[in-house]
Design an enzyme around this catalytic site. Sequence first.
Site, PDB file in Angstrom:
ATOM      1  N   ASP A  67      -4.126 -72.376 -33.638  1.00  0.00           N
ATOM      2  CA  ASP A  67      -5.193 -72.437 -34.631  1.00  0.00           C
ATOM      3  C   ASP A  67      -6.553 -72.449 -33.956  1.00  0.00           C
ATOM      4  O   ASP A  67      -6.660 -72.494 -32.732  1.00  0.00           O
ATOM      5  CB  ASP A  67      -5.029 -73.671 -35.533  1.00  0.00           C
ATOM      6  CG  ASP A  67      -4.791 -74.955 -34.727  1.00  0.00           C
ATOM      7  OD1 ASP A  67      -5.328 -75.071 -33.613  1.00  0.00           O
ATOM      8  OD2 ASP A  67      -4.067 -75.846 -35.219  1.00  0.00           O
ATOM      9  N   GLU A 142      -2.308 -78.009 -43.969  1.00  0.00           N
ATOM     10  CA  GLU A 142      -2.471 -79.331 -44.566  1.00  0.00           C
ATOM     11  C   GLU A 142      -1.452 -79.560 -45.683  1.00  0.00           C
ATOM     12  O   GLU A 142      -0.814 -78.610 -46.163  1.00  0.00           O
ATOM     13  CB  GLU A 142      -3.891 -79.465 -45.129  1.00  0.00           C
ATOM     14  CG  GLU A 142      -4.993 -79.339 -44.088  1.00  0.00           C
ATOM     15  CD  GLU A 142      -5.200 -80.626 -43.301  1.00  0.00           C
ATOM     16  OE1 GLU A 142      -4.249 -81.394 -43.125  1.00  0.00           O
ATOM     17  OE2 GLU A 142      -6.341 -80.846 -42.856  1.00  0.00           O
TER      18      GLU A 142
END
Length: 240
Positions: A67, A142
Amino acid sequence: MRIIVKDTEQELDMAAALEVTKQVIVKPDSVITFAGGQTTIGLHHEIVHLYQQWGVDYSKMKAFTLDEYVGLSPEDHKSVSFRIRNQVLDHLNIKSEHIHMPDGMAEDLDTACHEYSRLLDKHPVDLEVLGIGTNGHIGFNEPGTAFHLDTHVKDLESRTAEMKAGFFGSAAMVPKQGLTVGIKRIMMSKQILLLAKGESKAEIIKKALYGEITPEIPASVLQLHPFLTVILDKEAAKIL
């Protein structure tokens, strides 16, 4: 699922480094995805130590990162790209053209995500290294992230910002979005190595490994992977 529990963080780091090093020795042209964050700093240090000690050849390996923060360049010391290079990749004999990282500075983030996914299509991942957040996130996936997503942009939760505050000086300074490899892509990896340290991770580790498989705990999907190795210190494993 294979679960390994070590007494100390240092023993965990060494065990994880041996897994990565073994992968490269057995398959020199391995594709490995590296993760940033506090959990993997010790792992990166031990990978470099073993490289220097054993002379492991990384010249054929291809490295991806999991990421990146939106708005941070690879030269920014707070970026995932810079930290992974600084901690591990710059100290190995890996070729620069074999290092691939998401572009957090792209003008068109959707296109950047698509291009990163297509690059991963060409280079299937042999070993995916992951940490886990106290809210169950893996990468910047998330809670609530759909399992079917490929590389995408995600708004970061306040809890994640609090966890990352140490890198940025305060939670308020943490970027609001991240560009991340999606759960679909993570699950396409041939092997996954999940690491967790400390008592603060104990509850989420139990939920992720033995609880309901749900997007509300993104790491819970890892239960479905056929070749998952989990390495914990005794504090993270204390309520298993």
